[in-house]
Design an enzyme around this catalytic site. Structure first.
Site, PDB file in Angstrom:
ATOM      1  N   ASP A 186       0.790  -1.246   0.000  1.00 13.25           N
ATOM      2  CA  ASP A 186       0.000   0.000   0.000  1.00 13.25           C
ATOM      3  C   ASP A 186       0.818   1.289   0.000  1.00 13.25           C
ATOM      4  OD1 ASP A 186      -1.855  -1.990   0.243  1.00 13.25           O
ATOM      5  OD2 ASP A 186      -2.735  -1.291   2.108  1.00 13.25           O
ATOM      6  N   LYS A 230      -6.699  -4.938  -3.097  1.00 12.38           N
ATOM      7  CA  LYS A 230      -7.350  -5.576  -1.949  1.00 12.38           C
ATOM      8  C   LYS A 230      -8.368  -4.621  -1.327  1.00 12.38           C
ATOM      9  CE  LYS A 230      -3.547  -4.358   1.229  1.00 12.38           C
ATOM     10  NZ  LYS A 230      -4.239  -3.573   2.242  1.00 12.38           N
ATOM     11  N   CYS A 274      -2.158  -2.338   7.892  1.00 12.34           N
ATOM     12  CA  CYS A 274      -2.108  -3.293   6.772  1.00 12.34           C
ATOM     13  C   CYS A 274      -0.904  -4.223   6.836  1.00 12.34           C
ATOM     14  CB  CYS A 274      -2.173  -2.546   5.449  1.00 12.34           C
ATOM     15  SG  CYS A 274      -3.807  -1.813   5.198  1.00 12.34           S
TER      16      CYS A 274
HETATM   17  N1  TIU Z   1      -2.687   0.370   4.290  1.00 11.09           N
HETATM   18  C1  TIU Z   1      -3.148   0.607   5.516  1.00 11.09           C
HETATM   19  O1  TIU Z   1      -2.447   0.445   6.503  1.00 11.09           O
HETATM   20  N2  TIU Z   1      -4.440   1.118   5.618  1.00 11.09           N
HETATM   21  C2  TIU Z   1      -4.861   1.963   6.626  1.00 11.09           C
HETATM   22  O2  TIU Z   1      -6.012   2.352   6.661  1.00 11.09           O
HETATM   23  N3  TIU Z   1      -3.924   2.360   7.542  1.00 11.09           N
HETATM   24  C3  TIU Z   1      -4.067   3.265   8.539  1.00 11.09           C
HETATM   25  O3  TIU Z   1      -3.158   3.386   9.360  1.00 11.09           O
HETATM   26  N4  TIU Z   1      -5.173   4.004   8.588  1.00 11.09           N
END
Ligand code: TIU
Length: 226
Positions: free
Chosen positions: A27, A132, A165
């Site tokens: 991500d 995802k 994530c």
């Molecule tokens: N990729 C991921 O970690 N999604 C989140 O929403 N992370 C947050 O820390 N909000």
């Protein structure tokens, strides 16, 4: 095993065979690391995450040069939000909700500029990008099948955010039998204490979820081989 590379790690030496290992880049999207995206709508200071970009670039280059599998993930939703649980859509009091128009396109929606991976870490060649809908990279994706088809058993894990994530994915991977090494300077959190504790939780109890090491230790193992 002849091809086993060794990385000095917490809680003990991590061994991996590059032919059966993939680098996971989780991500690294504008939505999380640039202003005007999902991370900022949740009230976070996104500059916190930018420190992972430089070490992660080095890791990406070395991993590509070693001929290893690289897989990127992106969190996000279909334009009609049909894959976004209403509970996720409603959660909290963000300044903009998932699907709302923001300065970099609709928040956390596939195909939008903000949803894509930052230029510095853009996928190259035939590197797979797994989209995802959840925090974990295994939930509602083909990731497990892809890894098994490639006979991958070990994962070098990087990306954001450490306690969300990255943690969810490492836990999912560990339960499926993969051995995860999390690179401590290549994962980032909006919260310094979560970064620290998140990493500790992975390696505690004899490596309950996996191993943790700075990227330099991983790069050293790759260099020793070449
Ligand atoms: N990729 C991921 O970690 N999604 C989140 O929403 N992370 C947050 O820390 N909000």
């Amino acid at each position: 095993m002849a091809d086993q590379l060794l990385v000095e790690a917490d809680p003990y030496t991590y061994g991996f065979d590059p032919a059966h290992t993939a680098l996971l880049v989780i991500d690294m999207q504008r939505d999380f690391v640039e202003p005007g995206g999902f991370g900022e709508t949740l009230g976070n200071d996104v500059t916190m995450l930018r420190q992972v970009i430089a070490p992660l670039r080095e890791v990406l280059t070395a991993t590509r040069n070693a001929g290893m599998t690289v897989i990127h993930t992106r969190e996000g939703h279909l334009p009609d939000l049909s894959d976004c649980p209403p509970a996720k859509l409603r959660r909290g009091a963000p300044s903009l909700r998932i699907g709302d128009p923001g300065p970099k396109g609709r928040i956390l929606v596939r195909g939008e500029y903000g949803h894509d991976i930052i230029d510095e870490l853009a996928p190259t060649g035939d590197e797979l990008v797994i989209d995802k809908p959840g925090k974990g990279a295994f939930y509602a994706t083909d990731l497990d099948r892809v890894l098994r088809d490639k006979d991958v058993r070990s994962l070098i894990v990087t990306g954001v955010t450490t306690e969300v994530c990255v943690h969810t994915t490492v836990r999912e991977a560990n339960d499926r039998g993969y051995e995860c090494l999390v690179l401590s300077d290549c994962v980032g959190s909006y919260f310094p204490e979560f970064q620290r504790h998140g990493l500790q939780m992975i390696a505690a109890q004899g490596g309950i979820f996996g191993w943790v090491a700075p990227s330099g230790h991983y790069l050293k193992a790759l260099e020793a081989r070449s």
